[in-house]
Design an enzyme around this catalytic site. Structure first.
Site: not given
Ligand code: NAP
Length: 304
Positions: A132, A135-136
């Site tokens: 993801c 997200c990261d």
């Protein structure tokens, strides 16, 4: 009390199925094992869902769908469905907490990112390996990262990562991307995305953190090492069907086979969204599937 319909999953398909089923007067229970909204929540910007010409963040779109469902009295129960018994007029659903009875089921459990299955992958998940970018990506600001895959997810996420990383190396096993043209063109224009064609990762190298990716050229067998700190894997999806009753037919990859009314091979059991065997997995198609599944469940119950 027996429910009219149990919906498994609260992504775009599940929430839409719930909205249609409740508006048709059915008693609905909706189970979600993770975060409401499904995979779409992690999409930075959704640009192909009609009605939002400037785009909308996946989080906001799914929050709107969730609030829409809740405004109709739908409660999203945070429970994992462990098992279902699909046969017969009254079906059984086993969650971590209880066993409940229902007259119909709509399976909208979606799919999860596939893994590469190479050395070092398990070791570095969450420590440099991610599924993801939204997200990261901020963890890799100013660093070099690799993206594996050539589909919509890989290309879209590579574009997102290019805002944070110094360089994004997109590694694809062929010499042509699978992603839609508009995404391809955007990625090709990005100076800090480079494309490594006809290549697959064979090992993730590192002691405590990722130090390099061992690559193999599939044409000539050449092995090389790419010094990256992060590896983002987008090589397709596997259906979330661990709870499935074996009497429900699936395709060879495990996705649930339905007809055009979202009916599965078992009477009173419907499937919608990414968990279904189909060719186009989009928020818009999940919403369409969900609407049909909600309607089909109400028609099924009316006919009884
Ligand atoms: P996908 O379309 O199945 O693409 C997977 C990619 O990974 C392909 O390029 C494939 O190569 C490659 N691949 C598969 N197995 C591999 C392996 N073992 N090693 C190396 N490479 C491998 O998956 P996706 O990109 O996750 O998309 C899933 C669905 O969501 C699609 O229907 C997609 O259209 C949709 N989606 C849409 C959007 C959007 O509309 N913006 C965004 C994200 C996802 P080959 O090309 O050689 O098969």
């Amino acid at each position: 009390m027996i429910s009219d319909v149990v919906i498994i999953g609260s992504g775009p398909a599940g929430l839409t199925a719930a909205i249609y089923a409740v508006r048709a007067g059915l008693k609905v229970r909706l189970f979600e094992k993770g975060i409401p909204g499904g995979q779409a929540v992690n999409t930075d910007m959704v640009e192909n869902y009609p009605g939002f010409p400037e785009g909308i963040s996946g989080f906001e779109l799914m929050d709107r769908m969730k609030r829409h469902a809740e405004s109709l009295g739908i409660v999203i129960e945070n429970e994992e469905v462990k098992k279902i018994r699909a046969s017969g007029e009254i079906k059984k659903i086993k969650t971590g907490k209880e066993e409940i009875e229902t007259k119909s089921i709509i399976i909208c459990s979606g799919s999860s990112p596939k893994r590469l299955g190479i050395e070092g992958e398990e070791k570095f998940i969450g420590k440099g390996i991610s599924f993801c970018a939204t997200c990261d990506a901020p963890f890799f600001r100013g660093q070099e990262v690799a993206v594996i895959g050539g589909g919509d997810s890989a290309v879209q996420e590579a574009i997102y990562l290019s805002r944070f990383a110094k360089k994004v190396h997109l590694i694809h096993r062929r010499d042509r991307l699978r992603a839609t043209k508009v995404l391809q063109e955007r990625a090709f224009k990005q100076d800090n995305i480079d494309f490594i064609w006809n290549t697959v990762p064979v090992r993730i190298v590192g002691k405590d953190a990722i130090e390099a990716l061992e690559l193999k050229n599939v044409k000539d067998g050449t092995v090389s090492y790419l010094p990256v700190r992060g590896v983002f894997i987008f090589i397709g999806l596997s259906p979330n069907t661990s709870f499935l009753d074996p009497s429900i037919k699936t395709d060879d990859a495990g996705f649930i086979i339905t007809d055009q009314d979202m009916r599965t091979s078992v009477e009173g059991v419907f499937a919608a969204g990414d968990v279904r065997s189909k060719s186009l997995r989009q928020i818009s198609t999940a919403v369409g599937d969900g609407a049909i599944a909600g309607f089909s469940a109400s028609r099924y119950l009316e006919e009884r």
